[in-house]
Design an enzyme around this catalytic site. Structure first.
Site, PDB file in Angstrom:
ATOM      1  N   GLU A 148     -50.157  21.715 -66.793  1.00 43.87           N
ATOM      2  CA  GLU A 148     -51.337  21.438 -67.605  1.00 43.87           C
ATOM      3  C   GLU A 148     -51.424  22.441 -68.750  1.00 43.87           C
ATOM      4  O   GLU A 148     -51.988  23.540 -68.582  1.00 43.87           O
ATOM      5  CB  GLU A 148     -52.599  21.576 -66.748  1.00 43.87           C
ATOM      6  CG  GLU A 148     -52.682  20.590 -65.620  1.00 43.87           C
ATOM      7  CD  GLU A 148     -54.138  20.239 -65.327  1.00 43.87           C
ATOM      8  OE1 GLU A 148     -54.461  19.057 -65.390  1.00 43.87           O
ATOM      9  OE2 GLU A 148     -54.941  21.152 -65.074  1.00 43.87           O
ATOM     10  N   HIS A 157     -56.253  26.253 -61.290  1.00 41.36           N
ATOM     11  CA  HIS A 157     -56.581  25.479 -62.492  1.00 41.36           C
ATOM     12  C   HIS A 157     -56.804  26.453 -63.642  1.00 41.36           C
ATOM     13  O   HIS A 157     -57.335  27.554 -63.435  1.00 41.36           O
ATOM     14  CB  HIS A 157     -57.837  24.638 -62.235  1.00 41.36           C
ATOM     15  CG  HIS A 157     -58.086  23.643 -63.319  1.00 41.36           C
ATOM     16  ND1 HIS A 157     -58.679  23.990 -64.515  1.00 41.36           N
ATOM     17  CD2 HIS A 157     -57.794  22.312 -63.414  1.00 41.36           C
ATOM     18  CE1 HIS A 157     -58.744  22.911 -65.286  1.00 41.36           C
ATOM     19  NE2 HIS A 157     -58.225  21.876 -64.643  1.00 41.36           N
ATOM     20  N   SER A 188     -55.919  15.860 -71.142  1.00 40.60           N
ATOM     21  CA  SER A 188     -56.388  14.769 -72.012  1.00 40.60           C
ATOM     22  C   SER A 188     -55.717  13.419 -71.729  1.00 40.60           C
ATOM     23  O   SER A 188     -55.490  12.641 -72.659  1.00 40.60           O
ATOM     24  CB  SER A 188     -56.232  15.164 -73.483  1.00 40.60           C
ATOM     25  OG  SER A 188     -57.095  16.246 -73.773  1.00 40.60           O
ATOM     26  N   GLY A 211     -59.072  18.921 -71.884  1.00 41.39           N
ATOM     27  CA  GLY A 211     -60.412  18.644 -72.400  1.00 41.39           C
ATOM     28  C   GLY A 211     -60.514  18.675 -73.918  1.00 41.39           C
ATOM     29  O   GLY A 211     -61.611  18.717 -74.469  1.00 41.39           O
TER      30      GLY A 211
HETATM   31  C1  PEP Z   1     -58.079  18.846 -65.806  1.00 40.56           C
HETATM   32  O1  PEP Z   1     -59.242  19.034 -65.495  1.00 40.56           O
HETATM   33  O2  PEP Z   1     -57.182  19.269 -65.071  1.00 40.56           O
HETATM   34  C2  PEP Z   1     -57.787  18.138 -67.037  1.00 40.56           C
HETATM   35  C3  PEP Z   1     -56.542  17.913 -67.347  1.00 40.56           C
HETATM   36  O3  PEP Z   1     -58.860  17.755 -67.819  1.00 40.56           O
HETATM   37  P1  PEP Z   1     -58.845  16.652 -68.993  1.00 40.56           P
HETATM   38  O4  PEP Z   1     -58.101  15.437 -68.447  1.00 40.56           O
HETATM   39  O5  PEP Z   1     -60.280  16.368 -69.258  1.00 40.56           O
HETATM   40  O6  PEP Z   1     -58.109  17.243 -70.142  1.00 40.56           O
END
Ligand code: PEP
Length: 264
Positions: A174, A102, A220, A180
């Site tokens: 991601e 992550h 998000s 976030g």
């Molecule tokens: C995540 O924790 O992998 C993530 C995408 O967080 P968020 O959805 O809050 O952006």
């Protein structure tokens, strides 16, 4: 329309709770989700609570179709690694999935591509489903290098992984700038990166193998903004952070994925 030449991949929605919730809140959330999941959802669902709540969450979800995953794992089986959790420990309590690499692990805890590769291999060796996260920062995107950067991260993360094992990995694109922050990467841009990931898998393994692998989007995601992503055949699901902490909102995101399964 879905391209008939490629296998229809089952969508999956994974909730990453990060370091959030108290035990009572976690129990409340999971009880609500469990009852929601009795609906006829044709998608895979997983939640990844903090380590300390895994056993309780597993217990509540016994017999349900929701998979429980960990947010991280060390690659060694045992030893003097204070503060770490081993694959054997996660296996012991019945965990089936583990998020690896992550961006918060990469950025805050300085995990490197080679460590992440060791973790992916350890996860496969112990029969977990690794959810391998990759994604570029804002500067890299602004230079137009997102696809190149992510392709390199994938290449490093899957080094020495066999044809047999690669199919067991779920990839989660991601972009760091979207995690976030409330800023979602457009469906169009996310699809470009997901296609680049599938291409590298095709080159390294085969078209047939690459078409079986699920590649998700994360960053998000909310029920109000994920429709254009999840309805696309190149986005096989979502890794959801903040929005997975509220049962109703998470269920709405799963509903979107379920509808996409019917219409593609
Ligand atoms: C995540 O924790 O992998 C993530 C995408 O967080 P968020 O959805 O809050 O952006």
């Amino acid at each position: 329309m879905y391209n008939n030449d490629i296998m229809k991949r089952k969508k999956i929605i994974i909730g990453n709770w990060k370091m959030n919730l108290s035990l009572p809140l976690a129990q409340d959330l999971i009880l609500k989700l469990k009852s929601e999941s009795e609906k006829k959802w044709d998608v895979d669902i997983a939640v990844c609570p903090p380590y300390i709540y895994l056993a309780q969450v597993l217990n509540i979800l016994k017999g349900s179709k929701i998979t429980v995953g960990a947010q991280n794992m060390y690659y060694k089986e045992e030893g003097a690694f204070t503060g770490e959790i081993s694959p054997l420990m996660l296996k012991d309590i019945g965990i089936q999935m583990v998020i690896i690499g992550h961006s918060e692990r990469r950025q805050i805890f300085k995990e490197t591509d080679s460590e992440i590769n060791l973790k992916v291999k350890a996860a496969l060796q112990h029969d977990f489903t690794p959810v391998l996260c990759i994604g570029e920062d804002l500067g890299t995107r602004e230079k137009g290098k997102a696809e190149e950067y992510v392709t390199q991260q994938v290449t490093n993360g899957i080094k020495d992984i066999s044809k047999n094992d690669i199919e067991k990995i779920i990839f989660a694109y991601e972009p760091i700038w979207a995690i976030g922050t409330g800023k979602i990467c457009s469906g169009e841009d996310a699809v470009k990166v997901n296609k680049a990931i599938r291409n590298i898998l095709k080159e390294k393994y085969s078209t047939e193998i690459s078409n079986k692998i699920r590649i998700l989007y994360g960053g998000s995601i909310k029920s109000a903004n994920f429709g254009e992503h999840i309805s696309n055949e190149d986005i096989d699901g979502g890794l959801v952070g903040g929005a997975s902490l509220k049962a109703e909102e998470f269920a709405k995101i799963i509903d979107l994925a379920d509808k996409a399964m019917v219409t593609i």
